[in-house]
Design a protein around this motif. Structure first.
Motif: not given
Length: 127
Positions: A104-127
């Motif tokens: 829910x928080x991730x979804x809310x952040x997307x709605x607000x325009x924040x980029x949600x990134x998985x910390x286990x992925x490398x720097x250039x590998x965003x969702x």
């Protein structure tokens, strides 16, 4: 009521909800939406042991009132098959349902325009 980010509030509800407590929660939420100019609210009902029809209807009214103030509401810990289809308007972006608080928080952040990134992925590998 927790303000997690600018324009994002979280309302975790725990315990028994009677009509009086439901009214108090609604009043506090609406006041917080106005005060913080919130655009997204995550209501987490994981800690609610039981919800009767009266309380469920009050939750629906709370979502509706929040929407009238301009806030999108995400209800978490509400299984999709039991969610009220009236509030599952994915296309309109008005009210959303999430599986758990983190989602829910991730979804809310997307709605607000924040980029949600998985910390286990490398720097250039965003969702």
């Amino acid at each position: 009521m927790l303000q997690v980010r600018e324009r994002l509030l979280i309302l975790p509800i725990i315990g028994v909800i009677d009509p009086q407590r439901a009214r108090q929660l609604t009043e506090q939420l609406l006041r917080a939406i106005r005060t913080n100019r919130a655009k997204v609210v995550v209501i987490d009902i994981t800690g609610v042991a039981a919800m009767d029809v009266t309380v469920a209807n009050h939750l629906v009214q709370t979502v509706e009132a929040s929407r009238l103030l301009g806030a999108t509401v995400i209800v978490t810990a509400c299984p999709r098959d039991r969610a009220n289809p009236r509030y599952n308007r994915r296309g309109s972006g008005q009210d959303e349902h999430g599986r758990d608080l983190q989602g829910g928080i991730e979804q809310a952040e997307r709605l607000l325009g924040y980029k949600v990134v998985n910390p286990e992925q490398g720097p250039g590998e965003g969702r």
